[in-house]
Design an enzyme around this catalytic site. Structure first.
Site, PDB file in Angstrom:
ATOM      1  N   ALA A 163       0.845  -1.198   0.000  1.00 57.61           N
ATOM      2  CA  ALA A 163       0.000   0.000   0.000  1.00 57.61           C
ATOM      3  C   ALA A 163       0.875   1.241   0.000  1.00 57.61           C
ATOM      4  CB  ALA A 163      -0.923   0.007   1.225  1.00 57.61           C
ATOM      5  N   HIS A 189      -4.996   6.288  -5.596  1.00 64.41           N
ATOM      6  CA  HIS A 189      -6.410   6.322  -5.242  1.00 64.41           C
ATOM      7  C   HIS A 189      -6.849   7.728  -4.833  1.00 64.41           C
ATOM      8  CE1 HIS A 189      -7.548   2.061  -5.490  1.00 64.41           C
ATOM      9  NE2 HIS A 189      -6.312   1.805  -5.108  1.00 64.41           N
ATOM     10  N   ASP A 247      -9.679  -0.374  -7.873  1.00 63.70           N
ATOM     11  CA  ASP A 247      -9.419  -1.795  -7.678  1.00 63.70           C
ATOM     12  C   ASP A 247     -10.717  -2.526  -8.019  1.00 63.70           C
ATOM     13  OD1 ASP A 247      -6.888  -1.229  -6.738  1.00 63.70           O
ATOM     14  OD2 ASP A 247      -7.482  -1.273  -4.634  1.00 63.70           O
ATOM     15  N   GLU A 300      -0.271  -6.251  -9.202  1.00 59.01           N
ATOM     16  CA  GLU A 300      -1.667  -6.013  -8.847  1.00 59.01           C
ATOM     17  C   GLU A 300      -2.541  -6.015 -10.105  1.00 59.01           C
ATOM     18  OE1 GLU A 300      -2.314  -2.597  -6.417  1.00 59.01           O
ATOM     19  OE2 GLU A 300      -0.972  -3.259  -4.821  1.00 59.01           O
TER      20      GLU A 300
END
Length: 214
Positions: free
Chosen positions: A114, A122, A129, A178
């Site tokens: 993170a 974000h 996501d 990711e």
């Protein structure tokens, strides 16, 4: 113009981070192509997008939200249901998430999972996501083999999204793979990246790797 000392010595002055690279604005947090990573934090750090649109309980910048809806609708027509898991997060929300990871895994591991507050995509409102309806492989690399993961890998770029942290680019992005993390950059930049064979924003803009915080 270069300072006289650099001209006389035949040296090139170290350049500050350029606001515009290859025709794209990469510094301003309001830019759709802003680059945020471990070396490049948002300025101001508590930036809040001016226009956010709701998507099934999550939020994105209006432009990204419109593209996401088209992306998810096309998937639905193809028999693939994609659900939004985490979109816009404020500075304080990111701080809470990051601190929880630190408590669980320690700071070294947390930094691969993170972003620290002020360094998160974000917070720009341009990252989403995604997941599968039943939560299969949620926020896990195996997501790439699920219907939603496969659709994203094959079609996200059609709608102006990139998989921001691709497999094999960990040393460049500073984050583990990711396949669920989509970043809206617009179809123009996606096209330029694809044409040049670039997989990360760092490589495309020549910013260098950002594996660790400065």
């Amino acid at each position: 113009m270069l300072p006289a000392m650099f001209v006389c010595l035949g040296l090139v002055a170290p350049a500050a981070t350029a606001a515009t690279v290859k025709g794209y604005e990469i510094d301003a947090p309001s830019s759709l192509q802003v680059v945020v990573n471990k070396h490049r934090k948002l300025n101001p750090q508590n930036y809040v997008p001016s226009r956010l649109a709701r998507i099934q309980g999550e939020s994105l910048r209006a432009e990204a939200a419109d593209a996401y809806k088209k992306f998810a609708s096309a998937a639905k027509k193809a028999g693939v249901t994609i659900v939004p898991v985490s979109g816009y997060r404020s500075y304080n929300q990111q701080a809470s998430l990051y601190n929880n990871y630190v408590l669980q895994y320690g700071q070294e591991t947390a930094d691969t999972l993170a972003a620290r507050p002020g360094h998160s995509e974000h917070q720009t409102g341009l990252a989403m996501d995604i997941g599968n309806p039943g939560g299969t492989c949620a926020l896990d690399p195996c997501f790439e083999n699920t219907p939603a993961g496969k659709w994203a890998a094959e079609h996200a770029d059609d709608y102006g999204f990139i998989i921001r942290y691709p497999k094999g680019a960990e040393a460049t992005t500073g984050y583990t793979y990711e396949p669920w993390h989509l970043r809206y950059v617009g179809t123009s930049l996606v096209g330029d990246m694809n044409d040049g064979g670039f997989r990360t924003l760092e490589d495309f803009f020549g910013l260098g790797a950002a594996p660790d915080y400065l």
